[in-house]
Scaffold this motif. Structure first.
Motif, short mmCIF file in Angstrom:
data_model
loop_
_atom_site.label_atom_id
_atom_site.label_comp_id
_atom_site.label_asym_id
_atom_site.label_seq_id
_atom_site.Cartn_x
_atom_site.Cartn_y
_atom_site.Cartn_z
N MET A 99 0.84 -1.20 0.00
CA MET A 99 0.00 0.00 0.00
C MET A 99 0.87 1.25 0.00
N ARG A 104 -0.15 4.84 -0.65
CA ARG A 104 -1.24 4.77 0.31
C ARG A 104 -0.74 4.32 1.69
N PRO A 107 -3.19 5.81 4.63
CA PRO A 107 -4.36 4.98 4.93
C PRO A 107 -4.01 3.66 5.60
N VAL A 111 -5.61 2.76 9.17
CA VAL A 111 -6.39 1.53 9.32
C VAL A 111 -5.77 0.64 10.40
N PRO A 239 -8.03 7.16 5.21
CA PRO A 239 -8.53 6.07 4.36
C PRO A 239 -9.88 6.44 3.74
N THR A 240 -10.22 5.77 2.67
CA THR A 240 -11.51 6.00 2.02
C THR A 240 -12.61 5.23 2.73
N THR A 242 -14.43 3.03 1.38
CA THR A 242 -14.27 1.63 0.95
C THR A 242 -13.25 0.91 1.83
N ASP A 243 -12.15 1.62 2.15
CA ASP A 243 -11.14 1.03 3.03
C ASP A 243 -11.74 0.65 4.38
N ARG A 246 -14.20 -2.37 4.06
CA ARG A 246 -13.52 -3.64 3.85
C ARG A 246 -12.70 -4.06 5.07
N SER A 247 -12.40 -3.11 5.96
CA SER A 247 -11.60 -3.43 7.14
C SER A 247 -12.44 -3.88 8.33
N VAL A 295 -6.25 -3.94 1.93
CA VAL A 295 -6.37 -3.31 3.23
C VAL A 295 -6.79 -4.33 4.29
#
Length: 507
Positions: A99, A104, A107, A111, A239-240, A242-243, A246-247, A295
């Protein structure tokens, strides 16, 4: 004993003094943790001297914060340098570094901090659920306490590596060091060679700092400590959505895995994080992204690591048994501050126990807040030449050890322990059993002598009653497991190699 006690602990820890030292501990822990190769055990051992002069509660809150800060500092190096701060950060390097390579890194670190916080929250909740059962251990007499100490050494020996003989060598040396001083039962000098500095035994802090701190410096000096490598750029920090989505699942699953594995002797950090990583790779709909910057591969292992770090403290708080090197150092910190970890802690010093437990969560909140603003500072630290950093740490260690008793003799003890630790590293002998034996040795001997005194020399006192019999059975099971562990390890290693290609990424 439960949530009301935890709330009272929060009231105590949220005082300005305790918050200040929790904050200081987090920052210092992160500072030492970002040094390549320095894990939480080395960080805590290095920084124990700065807590002298503080009251017991404040000192232990600060040391616990150093522990968490160092763990997160290891995550920074895992993501930005692909150098895991400790074995449990290996899984984080697989996707965290990828990442960072794609810009990234920010993020990934955020995370990791969020997942660590959730893992810590799960660990604290588990603490509250399990702690009440420690009241049963209050019924233990001298024979039971002797068997508990014996069981603790058997467990950590059985789970320390795949060579029981080397673990026994470590335990034997630890018990030999623990026997130095004046026998509390008969007042006889043992292995003091007439030196007054040894009448009270070998300085525990000096041994711990030498075994873990100085040994780590020697190891890093030999390998250049990652010198010449430069951290990757962090890029944007947040982070977005989506991140975060998904986490979520991996974070919760990793927390549960880490909590239960942390209760096992030896606290297998690397195995825990890799188990979480393997689970997420099996459950995901995007297995091809793992090893390329997924992620989920950061969230799962990081939550597992932090949940494990807290749950591994539960045997120490409830039974007084350290289950890993880091927890053994925390046990020594309790001893140094005049506290006895175990069920007596909840009976005699419940405010201290619950304040420290509450500080676990407060420390994780502080780390969560500090994560974003301090990342760029740690990058600057990583750019400092390695030899300058090591010189500063060595100077701090000498000053710290000397300041404890104002004794040059303690410095020589630290140097000797560092040499022993380095030789153990070269010969792959585990250090944790040595420190554990050094801590539990006096408890073992004192309760053995007291038991025989009360029973007038009758060894049958150790097998009387259901509790003693149960402890002996577990002790025998631990010894048998230690003997069979090498065979089991080879079988599991072959299966893991056949089923999981994770090692390809680690290498």
């Amino acid at each position: 004993m439960g949530f009301p006690d935890l709330i009272a602990g929060f009231v105590n820890v949220l005082t300005p003094t305790h918050l200040l030292f929790a904050l200081l501990g987090c920052v210092l822990g992160m500072l030492v943790g970002v040094l390549p190769g320095f894990g939480p055990a080395a960080a805590v051992s290095l920084l124990i001297p700065i807590t002298f002069g503080l009251d017991a509660t404040t000192a232990l809150i600060m040391l616990a914060a150093i522990l968490y800060g160092a763990a997160f500092g290891g995550t920074v190096t895992a993501v930005l340098l692909r150098i895991p701060g400790e074995a449990s950060s290996i899984a984080t390097t697989l996707d965290g570094y990828e990442m960072a390579k794609s810009g990234r890194g920010g993020p990934a670190l955020v995370v990791a901090a969020l997942a660590s916080f959730v893992g810590g929250l799960v660990g604290v909740i588990g603490f509250v659920v399990v702690a009440p059962f420690s009241r049963f251990a209050l019924e233990f007499g001298a024979p039971e306490l002797f068997l508990v100490a014996l069981l603790g050494m058997a467990l950590i020996t059985s789970f320390s590596g795949n060579n029981p003989a080397k673990a026994l060598i470590s335990v034997g040396l630890g018990l030999a060091i623990a026997s130095v001083g004046i026998d509390s039962g008969q007042g006889i000098q043992r292995f003091t060679f007439g030196m007054p500095e040894l009448f009270d035994g070998v300085a525990l802090v000096a041994v711990v700092m030498g075994c873990f701190g100085l040994t780590e410096i020697l190891i890093q000096a030999r390998s250049a400590g990652g010198a010449g490598r430069r951290p990757l750029a962090v890029g944007k920090l947040l982070p977005t959505k989506t991140d975060l989505t998904r986490s979520a699942g991996p974070t919760m699953r990793g927390s549960v895995i880490g909590f239960f594995m942390g209760l096992l002797p030896g606290s297998p950090g690397a195995a825990t994080s890799l188990a979480s990583y393997a689970m997420e790779k099996k459950l995901t709909k995007r297995p091809g992204q793992f090893g390329k910057g997924a992620v989920e591969g950061v969230a799962g292992p990081e939550s597992a690591n932090n949940a494990l770090a807290l749950s591994s403290m539960i045997p120490l708080f409830t039974l007084g048994i350290p289950t890993s090197a880091t927890v053994a150092i925390m046990a020594s910190a309790f001893t140094i501050n005049g506290l006895i970890p175990g069920p007596l802690l909840f009976r005699d010093n419940p405010e201290v126990a619950w304040t420290i437990i509450a500080s676990f969560l407060v420390g994780n909140i502080i780390l969560l807040i500090l994560n974003v603003p301090l990342v760029r500072l740690w990058i600057a630290v990583l750019k400092i030449p390695f030899h300058y950093l090591m010189a500063m740490i060595l100077a701090f260690m000498f000053l710290g050890v000397y300041s404890i008793n104002g004794s040059v003799f303690d410095i020589f003890i630290m140097l000797g322990a560092g040499v022993i630790g380095y030789l153990f590293h070269l010969t792959k002998i585990p250090l944790t059993p040595l420190v554990l034996a050094l801590i539990l040795g006096p408890l073992l001997e004192e309760n053995f002598q007291r038991s025989l005194s009360l029973s007038r020399g009758d060894y049958g006192v150790f097998v009387e009653g259901p509790i003693n019999k149960a402890l002996l059975l577990v002790f025998i099971a631990a010894v048998l497991f230690g003997m069979l562990r090498p065979v089991l390890a080879r079988i599991l290693s072959r299966r893991a190699t056949a089923n999981h290609p994770i090692k390809e990424h680690v290498s």
